[in-house]
Design a protein around this motif. Structure first.
Motif, PDB file in Angstrom:
ATOM      1  N   MET A   1       0.845  -1.195   0.000  1.00 58.54           N
ATOM      2  CA  MET A   1       0.000   0.000   0.000  1.00 58.54           C
ATOM      3  C   MET A   1       0.880   1.245   0.000  1.00 58.54           C
ATOM      4  O   MET A   1       1.838   1.369   0.748  1.00 58.54           O
ATOM      5  N   SER A   2       0.583   2.211  -0.888  1.00 60.61           N
ATOM      6  CA  SER A   2       1.383   3.410  -1.029  1.00 60.61           C
ATOM      7  C   SER A   2       1.272   4.289   0.202  1.00 60.61           C
ATOM      8  O   SER A   2       0.232   4.359   0.853  1.00 60.61           O
ATOM      9  N   ALA A   3       2.385   4.966   0.519  1.00 60.31           N
ATOM     10  CA  ALA A   3       2.374   5.928   1.617  1.00 60.31           C
ATOM     11  C   ALA A   3       1.984   7.312   1.131  1.00 60.31           C
ATOM     12  O   ALA A   3       1.970   8.263   1.904  1.00 60.31           O
ATOM     13  N   GLY A   4       1.699   7.443  -0.169  1.00 61.06           N
ATOM     14  CA  GLY A   4       1.285   8.724  -0.718  1.00 61.06           C
ATOM     15  C   GLY A   4      -0.182   8.990  -0.463  1.00 61.06           C
ATOM     16  O   GLY A   4      -0.944   8.110  -0.047  1.00 61.06           O
ATOM     17  N   PRO A   5      -0.623  10.223  -0.712  1.00 59.39           N
ATOM     18  CA  PRO A   5      -2.011  10.587  -0.415  1.00 59.39           C
ATOM     19  C   PRO A   5      -3.006   9.938  -1.358  1.00 59.39           C
ATOM     20  O   PRO A   5      -2.714   9.666  -2.518  1.00 59.39           O
ATOM     21  N   THR A   6      -4.210   9.673  -0.847  1.00 62.49           N
ATOM     22  CA  THR A   6      -5.334   9.178  -1.623  1.00 62.49           C
ATOM     23  C   THR A   6      -6.559   9.970  -1.206  1.00 62.49           C
ATOM     24  O   THR A   6      -6.550  10.647  -0.176  1.00 62.49           O
ATOM     25  N   PRO A   7      -7.662   9.909  -1.970  1.00 61.68           N
ATOM     26  CA  PRO A   7      -8.873  10.631  -1.545  1.00 61.68           C
ATOM     27  C   PRO A   7      -9.350  10.225  -0.151  1.00 61.68           C
ATOM     28  O   PRO A   7      -9.846  11.059   0.611  1.00 61.68           O
ATOM     29  N   ALA A   8      -9.189   8.946   0.200  1.00 66.42           N
ATOM     30  CA  ALA A   8      -9.638   8.484   1.514  1.00 66.42           C
ATOM     31  C   ALA A   8      -8.638   8.809   2.616  1.00 66.42           C
ATOM     32  O   ALA A   8      -8.996   8.885   3.789  1.00 66.42           O
ATOM     33  N   ASP A   9      -7.382   8.984   2.235  1.00 67.53           N
ATOM     34  CA  ASP A   9      -6.312   9.259   3.198  1.00 67.53           C
ATOM     35  C   ASP A   9      -5.386  10.293   2.561  1.00 67.53           C
ATOM     36  O   ASP A   9      -4.460   9.954   1.822  1.00 67.53           O
ATOM     37  N   PRO A  10      -5.604  11.578   2.834  1.00 70.81           N
ATOM     38  CA  PRO A  10      -4.860  12.630   2.129  1.00 70.81           C
ATOM     39  C   PRO A  10      -3.442  12.860   2.646  1.00 70.81           C
ATOM     40  O   PRO A  10      -2.747  13.740   2.144  1.00 70.81           O
ATOM     41  N   PHE A  11      -3.002  12.101   3.642  1.00 68.08           N
ATOM     42  CA  PHE A  11      -1.676  12.325   4.209  1.00 68.08           C
ATOM     43  C   PHE A  11      -0.598  11.674   3.343  1.00 68.08           C
ATOM     44  O   PHE A  11      -0.784  10.593   2.793  1.00 68.08           O
ATOM     45  N   ASP A  12       0.535  12.356   3.261  1.00 67.55           N
ATOM     46  CA  ASP A  12       1.676  11.882   2.493  1.00 67.55           C
ATOM     47  C   ASP A  12       2.756  11.445   3.486  1.00 67.55           C
ATOM     48  O   ASP A  12       3.399  12.278   4.121  1.00 67.55           O
ATOM     49  N   ARG A  13       2.942  10.144   3.623  1.00 70.30           N
ATOM     50  CA  ARG A  13       3.880   9.610   4.613  1.00 70.30           C
ATOM     51  C   ARG A  13       5.178   9.109   3.984  1.00 70.30           C
ATOM     52  O   ARG A  13       5.930   8.385   4.617  1.00 70.30           O
ATOM     53  N   ARG A  14       5.451   9.529   2.784  1.00 66.72           N
ATOM     54  CA  ARG A  14       6.709   9.140   2.147  1.00 66.72           C
ATOM     55  C   ARG A  14       7.870   9.845   2.840  1.00 66.72           C
ATOM     56  O   ARG A  14       7.778  11.030   3.150  1.00 66.72           O
ATOM     57  N   PRO A  15       8.979   9.154   3.085  1.00 64.79           N
ATOM     58  CA  PRO A  15      10.127   9.816   3.707  1.00 64.79           C
ATOM     59  C   PRO A  15      10.740  10.831   2.762  1.00 64.79           C
ATOM     60  O   PRO A  15      10.616  10.737   1.537  1.00 64.79           O
ATOM     61  N   ASP A  16      11.392  11.828   3.345  1.00 64.72           N
ATOM     62  CA  ASP A  16      12.042  12.855   2.535  1.00 64.72           C
ATOM     63  C   ASP A  16      13.137  12.248   1.671  1.00 64.72           C
ATOM     64  O   ASP A  16      13.850  11.338   2.080  1.00 64.72           O
ATOM     65  N   ALA A  17      13.279  12.793   0.472  1.00 68.94           N
ATOM     66  CA  ALA A  17      14.369  12.364  -0.400  1.00 68.94           C
ATOM     67  C   ALA A  17      14.975  13.571  -1.107  1.00 68.94           C
ATOM     68  O   ALA A  17      15.634  13.428  -2.128  1.00 68.94           O
ATOM     69  N   ASP A  18      14.745  14.773  -0.559  1.00 71.22           N
ATOM     70  CA  ASP A  18      15.148  15.985  -1.273  1.00 71.22           C
ATOM     71  C   ASP A  18      16.136  16.845  -0.490  1.00 71.22           C
ATOM     72  O   ASP A  18      16.356  18.001  -0.822  1.00 71.22           O
ATOM     73  N   GLY A  19      16.736  16.311   0.555  1.00 72.95           N
ATOM     74  CA  GLY A  19      17.772  17.050   1.258  1.00 72.95           C
ATOM     75  C   GLY A  19      17.240  17.991   2.308  1.00 72.95           C
ATOM     76  O   GLY A  19      16.038  18.266   2.375  1.00 72.95           O
ATOM     77  N   PRO A  20      18.134  18.532   3.143  1.00 68.84           N
ATOM     78  CA  PRO A  20      17.698  19.369   4.261  1.00 68.84           C
ATOM     79  C   PRO A  20      17.240  20.761   3.858  1.00 68.84           C
ATOM     80  O   PRO A  20      16.506  21.408   4.601  1.00 68.84           O
ATOM     81  N   VAL A  21      17.695  21.285   2.712  1.00 72.35           N
ATOM     82  CA  VAL A  21      17.317  22.626   2.263  1.00 72.35           C
ATOM     83  C   VAL A  21      16.662  22.511   0.887  1.00 72.35           C
ATOM     84  O   VAL A  21      17.242  21.938  -0.035  1.00 72.35           O
ATOM     85  N   VAL A  22      15.455  23.060   0.768  1.00 71.51           N
ATOM     86  CA  VAL A  22      14.703  22.964  -0.483  1.00 71.51           C
ATOM     87  C   VAL A  22      14.131  24.336  -0.824  1.00 71.51           C
ATOM     88  O   VAL A  22      13.525  24.996   0.030  1.00 71.51           O
ATOM     89  N   ALA A  23      14.324  24.781  -2.074  1.00 76.28           N
ATOM     90  CA  ALA A  23      13.651  25.980  -2.581  1.00 76.28           C
ATOM     91  C   ALA A  23      12.272  25.553  -3.072  1.00 76.28           C
ATOM     92  O   ALA A  23      12.158  24.841  -4.077  1.00 76.28           O
ATOM     93  N   LEU A  24      11.235  25.959  -2.361  1.00 79.57           N
ATOM     94  CA  LEU A  24       9.886  25.496  -2.673  1.00 79.57           C
ATOM     95  C   LEU A  24       9.251  26.280  -3.809  1.00 79.57           C
ATOM     96  O   LEU A  24       8.590  25.711  -4.676  1.00 79.57           O
ATOM     97  N   GLU A  25       9.434  27.585  -3.797  1.00 80.60           N
ATOM     98  CA  GLU A  25       8.943  28.468  -4.836  1.00 80.60           C
ATOM     99  C   GLU A  25       9.598  29.827  -4.621  1.00 80.60           C
ATOM    100  O   GLU A  25      10.304  30.015  -3.615  1.00 80.60           O
ATOM    101  N   PRO A  26       9.431  30.774  -5.545  1.00 85.03           N
ATOM    102  CA  PRO A  26      10.121  32.056  -5.373  1.00 85.03           C
ATOM    103  C   PRO A  26       9.833  32.678  -4.001  1.00 85.03           C
ATOM    104  O   PRO A  26       8.683  32.812  -3.595  1.00 85.03           O
ATOM    105  N   GLY A  27      10.899  33.004  -3.283  1.00 82.37           N
ATOM    106  CA  GLY A  27      10.747  33.650  -1.989  1.00 82.37           C
ATOM    107  C   GLY A  27      10.454  32.730  -0.837  1.00 82.37           C
ATOM    108  O   GLY A  27      10.141  33.202   0.263  1.00 82.37           O
ATOM    109  N   LEU A  28      10.568  31.414  -1.037  1.00 83.12           N
ATOM    110  CA  LEU A  28      10.272  30.494   0.061  1.00 83.12           C
ATOM    111  C   LEU A  28      11.219  29.292   0.013  1.00 83.12           C
ATOM    112  O   LEU A  28      11.239  28.535  -0.948  1.00 83.12           O
ATOM    113  N   ARG A  29      12.003  29.146   1.095  1.00 78.88           N
ATOM    114  CA  ARG A  29      12.897  28.007   1.265  1.00 78.88           C
ATOM    115  C   ARG A  29      12.492  27.233   2.520  1.00 78.88           C
ATOM    116  O   ARG A  29      11.988  27.822   3.476  1.00 78.88           O
ATOM    117  N   ARG A  30      12.755  25.940   2.504  1.00 77.33           N
ATOM    118  CA  ARG A  30      12.440  25.064   3.634  1.00 77.33           C
ATOM    119  C   ARG A  30      13.717  24.382   4.109  1.00 77.33           C
ATOM    120  O   ARG A  30      14.482  23.859   3.304  1.00 77.33           O
TER     121      ARG A  30
END
Length: 320
Positions: free
Chosen positions: A1-30
């Motif tokens: 069973m996928s850990a990604g979101p579904t209509p019945a379960d909208p939570f995304d439980r996939r582990p991070d795979a994108d590093g500690p610093v991410v540029a999400l969109e212009p003017g916003l970093r995580r």
């Protein structure tokens, strides 16, 4: 069973795979703190808003490595002009003093721990009742500046509009974000709406009635995306809000069904949680019991339940 979101379960439980610093969109970093746990998922999310003179939202726990990652995420010549908090839990605010010392920036928040408690929770806290909980509160933080509901905080090329969203904790703020080049409709949702799981509501800092009201307050705003304090971005905020409200309403029905009949021996919150949260990670059962206790307080107040002796998280409850 996928850990990604579904209509019945909208939570995304996939582990991070994108590093500690991410540029999400212009003017916003995580920036993600390496503090994974059953309560924090992959770690606390810190956000950097703007370019040049920036705001840091939720510096996280007292963690030297995370502090250095936040500072290293800044581009040459950038500086932190504002430190902003969604709330005062120990995985969000204890990193403030070190960041403040390194940058000289001042702090903005709704208030110190306990600010914004409903009259009901103030009365319960003052009653002398042993309510339990509260172990995750940072009582040392005092903001330099207060942010009220709807207040707009502006910086160089960015703005944050505070949305008071009590429930998970009384001083919780979400923030509508504006930045140069950013499409409108982004909200930093903190721990009020998370990307990986529902939020704990632990009295007296947490208040289920306030939490439900805060969820409904966000409905209909037309927000494009939520960036939460834990977990992945929430691409359909309205669907997530509808799911959370329906989920909490179903939990109330489950607690009512779990309550013993009048005259029968009562059950405490943990006993009921074991029967209700049958699929939960055992490490989260204590948090689930706190949610049940919050529901029970509301049921006592509206006359549908009663308890033996002094109200506490160990009290025995039954139908009234």
């Amino acid at each position: 069973m996928s850990a990604g979101p579904t209509p019945a379960d909208p939570f995304d439980r996939r582990p991070d795979a994108d590093g500690p610093v991410v540029a999400l969109e212009p003017g916003l970093r995580r920036v993600t703190c390496p503090n994974p746990s059953p309560m924090t998922f992959t770690g606390t999310r810190t956000y950097i808003v703007g370019r040049g003179e920036v705001a840091v939202i939720d510096p996280g726990p007292e963690h030297p490595g995370h502090l250095e990652t936040i500072l290293s995420a800044l581009e040459p010549g950038e500086r932190v002009s504002h430190i902003v908090l969604t709330h005062t839990h120990i995985d969000h605010s204890p990193g403030v003093p070190a960041l403040k010392a390194r940058t000289g920036a001042q702090t903005w928040a709704f208030g110190a721990h306990g600010a914004g408690r409903s009259e009901r929770m103030q009365a319960l806290a003052a009653s002398g009742a042993e309510l339990g909980g509260g172990e995750g509160g940072d009582r040392s933080f005092v903001p330099d500046h207060l942010l009220a509901d709807g207040e707009r905080l502006e910086g160089n090329g960015w703005a944050l509009t505070a949305i008071h969203t009590p429930g998970h904790i009384s001083n919780h703020l979400a923030f509508a974000v504006e930045a140069e080049g950013m499409t409108p409709g982004a909200v930093l949702s903190g721990d009020h709406v998370m990307g990986w799981a529902t939020s704990i509501v632990s009295p007296p800092d947490g208040d289920m009635a306030a939490y439900m009201a805060s969820l409904r307050k966000l409905q209909g705003r037309g927000d494009r995306v939520y960036y939460p304090g834990h977990g992945h971005p929430i691409a359909d905020p309205e669907a997530m809000l509808a799911h959370l409200i329906a989920h909490r309403e179903s939990r109330v029905r489950q607690v009512l069904a779990a309550l013993p009949s009048p005259g029968m021996p009562g059950k405490d919150a943990l006993e009921m949680a074991r029967g209700i949260y049958t699929d939960v990670d055992p490490a989260l059962l204590g948090a689930a019991a706190r949610n049940v206790f919050s529901v029970l307080i509301g049921l006592v107040e509206d006359g549908r339940a009663e308890h033996e002796g002094v109200l506490s998280d160990k009290a025995k409850f039954r139908h009234r």
